[in-house]
Write a protein that holds these residues in place. Sequence first.
Motif, PDB file in Angstrom:
ATOM      1  N   LYS A 147      -7.557  17.175 198.761  1.00 25.39           N
ATOM      2  CA  LYS A 147      -6.731  17.679 197.643  1.00 25.39           C
ATOM      3  C   LYS A 147      -6.625  16.615 196.561  1.00 25.39           C
ATOM      4  O   LYS A 147      -6.711  16.919 195.368  1.00 25.39           O
ATOM      5  N   ALA A 148      -6.439  15.349 196.991  1.00 28.27           N
ATOM      6  CA  ALA A 148      -6.352  14.261 196.012  1.00 28.27           C
ATOM      7  C   ALA A 148      -7.678  14.098 195.282  1.00 28.27           C
ATOM      8  O   ALA A 148      -7.720  13.900 194.060  1.00 28.27           O
ATOM      9  N   THR A 152      -8.782  14.853 191.019  1.00 25.34           N
ATOM     10  CA  THR A 152      -9.369  13.842 190.129  1.00 25.34           C
ATOM     11  C   THR A 152     -10.392  14.435 189.162  1.00 25.34           C
ATOM     12  O   THR A 152     -10.722  13.824 188.155  1.00 25.34           O
ATOM     13  N   PHE A 153     -10.894  15.642 189.440  1.00 24.56           N
ATOM     14  CA  PHE A 153     -11.844  16.300 188.540  1.00 24.56           C
ATOM     15  C   PHE A 153     -11.096  16.866 187.343  1.00 24.56           C
ATOM     16  O   PHE A 153      -9.945  17.294 187.456  1.00 24.56           O
ATOM     17  N   PRO A 154     -11.780  16.957 186.192  1.00 21.19           N
ATOM     18  CA  PRO A 154     -11.171  17.627 185.040  1.00 21.19           C
ATOM     19  C   PRO A 154     -10.959  19.099 185.363  1.00 21.19           C
ATOM     20  O   PRO A 154     -11.607  19.667 186.231  1.00 21.19           O
TER      21      PRO A 154
END
Length: 168
Positions: A147-148, A152-154
């Motif tokens: 999930k973390a 982190t992706f746009p």
Amino acid sequence: MKLYSLSVLYKGEPKVVLLKAAYDVSSFSFFQRSSVQEFMTFTSQLIVERSAKGSRASVKEQEYLCHVCVRNDGLAGVVIADSEYPSRVAFTLLEKNPREADPMSKVQAELDETKIILHNTMESLLERGEKLDDLVSKSEVLGTQSKAFYKTFPETEQNFCTLTRLRK
């Protein structure tokens, strides 16, 4: 009729060695118990020392009757009892496997074996439970990390990943 001592000894060349002994000195006063036990140990060793390999005998010592059986391999057993204790029972105890001599001992030995098996089974179950707990905690950590990583992706790439997953 009282059994005071049961000893297993080894008749070696230099001397007799006491391997194991059980005593019942409860009928003696508290202050006499240790000396009576020492007397029984000494007497057992002395009788085995003076007995030939492959022999069995009964020896009267004071008010006690000592039954000894020495095997050809040097292993010996000594029963010290009062004079009312039957010699036949004493020699049966010395010569036979205790499981064969007493049905109650056989049942107790089987119960002991069952307890050991049950104990081992419980240990392996607990180990499996611990391994399952480890797997659950690792999967929770992986879920949290994924999930973390996903966050982190746009946002546009997150939507693309979601659409790709939905099409499959």
